[in-house]
Design a protein around this motif. Structure first.
Motif, PDB file in Angstrom:
ATOM      1  N   UNK A 127       6.067  76.313  10.777  1.00  0.00           N
ATOM      2  CA  UNK A 127       4.796  75.755  10.314  1.00  0.00           C
ATOM      3  C   UNK A 127       5.012  74.616   9.322  1.00  0.00           C
ATOM      4  N   UNK A 128       6.020  74.724   8.464  1.00  0.00           N
ATOM      5  CA  UNK A 128       6.307  73.651   7.510  1.00  0.00           C
ATOM      6  C   UNK A 128       6.803  72.425   8.263  1.00  0.00           C
ATOM      7  N   UNK A 129       7.649  72.629   9.253  1.00  0.00           N
ATOM      8  CA  UNK A 129       8.136  71.498  10.049  1.00  0.00           C
ATOM      9  C   UNK A 129       6.988  70.802  10.786  1.00  0.00           C
ATOM     10  N   UNK A 133       5.914  66.922  10.418  1.00  0.00           N
ATOM     11  CA  UNK A 133       5.750  66.034  11.572  1.00  0.00           C
ATOM     12  C   UNK A 133       4.380  65.383  11.561  1.00  0.00           C
ATOM     13  N   UNK A 134       3.365  66.171  11.229  1.00  0.00           N
ATOM     14  CA  UNK A 134       2.000  65.638  11.188  1.00  0.00           C
ATOM     15  C   UNK A 134       1.893  64.568  10.097  1.00  0.00           C
ATOM     16  N   UNK A 139       1.720  58.078   9.185  1.00  0.00           N
ATOM     17  CA  UNK A 139       2.229  56.908   8.468  1.00  0.00           C
ATOM     18  C   UNK A 139       3.136  57.279   7.319  1.00  0.00           C
ATOM     19  N   UNK A 140       3.347  58.554   7.101  1.00  0.00           N
ATOM     20  CA  UNK A 140       4.263  58.965   6.046  1.00  0.00           C
ATOM     21  C   UNK A 140       5.701  58.791   6.503  1.00  0.00           C
ATOM     22  N   UNK A 141       6.575  58.857   5.572  1.00  0.00           N
ATOM     23  CA  UNK A 141       7.997  58.722   5.909  1.00  0.00           C
ATOM     24  C   UNK A 141       8.647  60.097   5.825  1.00  0.00           C
ATOM     25  N   UNK A 142       9.357  60.458   6.861  1.00  0.00           N
ATOM     26  CA  UNK A 142      10.067  61.725   6.916  1.00  0.00           C
ATOM     27  C   UNK A 142      11.562  61.441   6.945  1.00  0.00           C
TER      28      UNK A 142
END
Length: 144
Positions: A127-129, A133-134, A139-142
């Motif tokens: 769920x955290x992953x 991803x969402x 537009x966030x950076x992972x």
């Protein structure tokens, strides 16, 4: 000219292991004989507690002079070493068992302390992953 003899790595390892086992058995035999001789000398009064302590100090003095150790042990450490030797010479089975139990406990404590010092790797749940991803899709950076 005869052909060179071939021997497998497994055969070499087997021979070496047999030799190590023989050396180990010989070492144990020597230790047993020494313990018996030391007990006889001690019971006859030819070997005293003070003799053992003096010999332990002399051994560590020599090791220091030879450069095998940097510092000589403290007086308390000399006493501990001497007490351990005397337990064997006197045949103090209960004392030896107690010392072994204390040593094992100290080893367990040390192992726990060392394990606590090591950095831990934690794995995120699915769920955290999915949340990460969402966030990355918005537009966030992972960083992986």
């Amino acid at each position: 000219m005869p052909a060179p003899m071939q021997i497998s790595l497994e055969e070499i390892i087997s021979m070496l292991l047999q030799r190590v086992e023989a050396l180990s058995a010989s070492d144990e035999n020597s230790k047993t004989k020494q313990n018996i001789i030391y007990r006889v000398l001690y019971k006859k009064g030819l070997l005293t507690d003070a003799d053992i302590l003096d010999s332990v100090k002399e051994e560590y003095r020599m090791l220091k002079e030879l450069g095998a150790i940097q510092d000589e042990p403290s007086e308390e450490m000399y006493k501990t070493i001497t007490d351990g030797i005397l337990q064997w010479i006197k045949g103090d089975v209960e004392g030896i068992k107690k010392s072994m139990a204390e040593y094992e406990q100290k080893l367990r404590e040390f192992a726990r302390e060392e394990a606590a010092k090591k950095p831990k790797i934690e794995v995120a749940g699915a769920n955290v992953l999915n949340q990460l991803d969402a966030a990355a899709n918005k537009g966030g950076k992972l960083i992986i």
